[in-house]
Design an enzyme around this catalytic site. Structure first.
Site, mmCIF file in Angstrom:
data_model
loop_
_atom_site.group_PDB
_atom_site.id
_atom_site.type_symbol
_atom_site.label_atom_id
_atom_site.label_comp_id
_atom_site.label_asym_id
_atom_site.label_seq_id
_atom_site.Cartn_x
_atom_site.Cartn_y
_atom_site.Cartn_z
ATOM 1 N N THR A 1 -2.635 -0.202 -6.975
ATOM 2 C CA THR A 1 -3.382 -1.289 -6.433
ATOM 3 C C THR A 1 -4.650 -0.911 -6.039
ATOM 4 O OG1 THR A 1 -1.597 -2.860 -6.489
ATOM 5 C CG2 THR A 1 -3.419 -3.379 -4.930
ATOM 6 N N SER B 1 2.119 2.444 -10.773
ATOM 7 C CA SER B 1 3.030 3.447 -10.239
ATOM 8 C C SER B 1 4.709 3.218 -10.599
ATOM 9 C CB SER B 1 2.913 3.750 -8.746
ATOM 10 O OG SER B 1 3.615 2.677 -8.128
ATOM 11 N N THR C 1 2.114 1.454 -4.840
ATOM 12 C CA THR C 1 2.900 1.373 -4.021
ATOM 13 C C THR C 1 4.289 1.302 -4.249
ATOM 14 O OG1 THR C 1 2.567 -1.203 -3.752
ATOM 15 C CG2 THR C 1 1.411 0.312 -2.093
ATOM 16 N N ASP C 2 4.461 0.873 -5.634
ATOM 17 C CA ASP C 2 5.609 0.654 -6.344
ATOM 18 C C ASP C 2 6.712 1.802 -6.097
ATOM 19 O OD1 ASP C 2 5.095 -1.945 -6.690
ATOM 20 O OD2 ASP C 2 4.823 -1.644 -8.911
HETATM 21 N N1 ASP Z 1 1.521 -1.981 -9.304
HETATM 22 C C1 ASP Z 1 1.093 -1.495 -8.239
HETATM 23 C C2 ASP Z 1 1.597 -0.053 -8.292
HETATM 24 O O1 ASP Z 1 0.931 0.612 -9.052
HETATM 25 C C3 ASP Z 1 1.497 -1.720 -6.878
HETATM 26 C C4 ASP Z 1 0.281 -1.288 -5.848
HETATM 27 O O2 ASP Z 1 0.093 -0.352 -5.843
HETATM 28 O O3 ASP Z 1 0.673 -2.019 -4.640
HETATM 29 O O4 ASP Z 1 2.557 0.356 -7.800
#
Ligand code: ASP
Length: 340
Positions: free
Chosen positions: A36, A73, A107-108
């Site tokens: 993100t 991620s 974050t995932d």
């Molecule tokens: N979908 C995102 C990720 O790559 C979520 C994020 O980064 O907050 O994990």
């Protein structure tokens, strides 16, 4: 632009401070992996774009960039995480002048990648993860602030020998302890057992504690065939069976309470071990250690101590890849739970 005004002011103070001390700003390398934090209005941003969006950065650190991958991620996997660790080790070896490295990441699965790197990289210069809950295409994105804070932490000598760190929402967390605890909140990242290692406040790094639950496992490969199974009332045995049939070399089981597993699960565990998988029990409660019965130990099950399922799986992935014995792996789980 508002969010940059304070950063700009703080940067000016730092320029004056560094000019007064005659010290050039530290060299920091930024490695982009996606997530993100890279979600720009006109499409995904690369690491160079992220750097360009931080006015005043030059006074904080001299930042070089590269893109390792650009993925959400949820698509991370152990082989890629290990390749990232190898890339970081190579950059440090090539660049002795570098103060530290920042990795931007979704974050995932951030807590898994950060912990894998914490296990396999030697201690020393900081590796600091930055991420965002709100993409940079939003006016109130947390990305620029988190990234600037992470760069400050990576550039500081005070961050050495603390292991891999994760910086979000003004807090500095140890990779071993940090978890994503909310799908959208800005305060999603927390270290429930220990609290954060420190904070970044108005550009100043405040350190509270030294992460002690750390363990280095040198390896040249990881074992990706490690599954995580969570028990539920009446559930879990079929997933264990499926994991064993799919050729899992390790299975982490989130069992009830302090280490309880009903007979159908116990049978599936025995079958999985006979098929060649190492089985580790952790608790599904969210905190506290698993302490195994003598009978469970005699059957060859290992306790994952108080690691959660995600972290225990990463440790098993690394330890099996490193060719560690069951006894050595059991000892690593004890160390990482704070025991001797
Ligand atoms: N979908 C995102 C990720 O790559 C979520 C994020 O980064 O907050 O994990």
């Amino acid at each position: 632009m508002n969010r940059f005004v304070r950063a700009g002011t703080a940067s000016l103070i730092l320029v004056l401070a560094s000019q007064a001390s005659g010290q050039p700003p530290p060299a920091v390398h930024l490695i982009g992996t996606g997530g993100t934090i890279s979600g720009g209005a006109g499409g995904p941003l690369n690491a160079g774009d992220l750097r360009a969006a931080l006015p005043g950065l030059d006074s904080v650190a001299s930042v070089t960039t590269e893109d390792f991958v650009r993925i959400g991620s949820s698509r991370m996997h152990p082989d890629l995480q290990f390749q990232l660790a190898e890339r970081i080790a190579a950059v440090f070896a090539e660049r002795p002048e570098l103060a530290g490295i920042v990795v931007t990441h979704g974050t995932d699965s951030l807590e898994e990648t950060a912990f894998l790197l914490d296990l396999v990289l030697p201690s020393g210069r900081p590796v600091v993860f930055a991420a965002a809950q709100r993409p940079p295409r939003y006016e109130d994105s947390d990305g620029p602030r988190n990234l600037l804070d992470a760069i400050r932490v990576a550039g500081s000598r005070r961050s050495r020998d603390l292991g891999v760190l994760v910086v979000l929402n003004g807090q500095i967390h140890a990779a071993r302890e940090v978890k994503k605890t909310h799908s959208i909140a800005l305060h999603a990242f927390a270290s429930p057992d220990t609290g954060p290692v420190g904070m970044v406040d108005e550009g100043e790094i405040l350190l509270f504690s030294t992460p002690r639950r750390r363990h280095h496992l040198a390896t040249t490969r990881v074992e990706p065939r490690v599954e995580l199974v969570r028990l539920s009332a009446g559930g879990g045995a079929a997933a264990l069976q499926g994991a064993a049939e799919a050729g899992a070399r390790g299975i982490v089981v989130e069992v009830f309470g302090r280490g309880n597993a009903p007979p159908p699960v116990a049978e599936a565990v025995d079958a999985a071990m006979q098929a060649g998988a190492l089985v580790v029990f952790v608790t599904r409660t969210g905190a506290g250690r698993v302490v195994l019965s003598d009978a469970q130990r005699e059957r060859g099950i290992l306790s994952g101590g108080d690691l959660d399922g995600l972290k225990a799986r990463i440790l098993l992935t690394v330890a099996l890849g490193a060719g560690r014995t069951a006894d050595e792996i059991g000892a690593a789980f004890r160390l990482l739970s704070g025991a001797e």
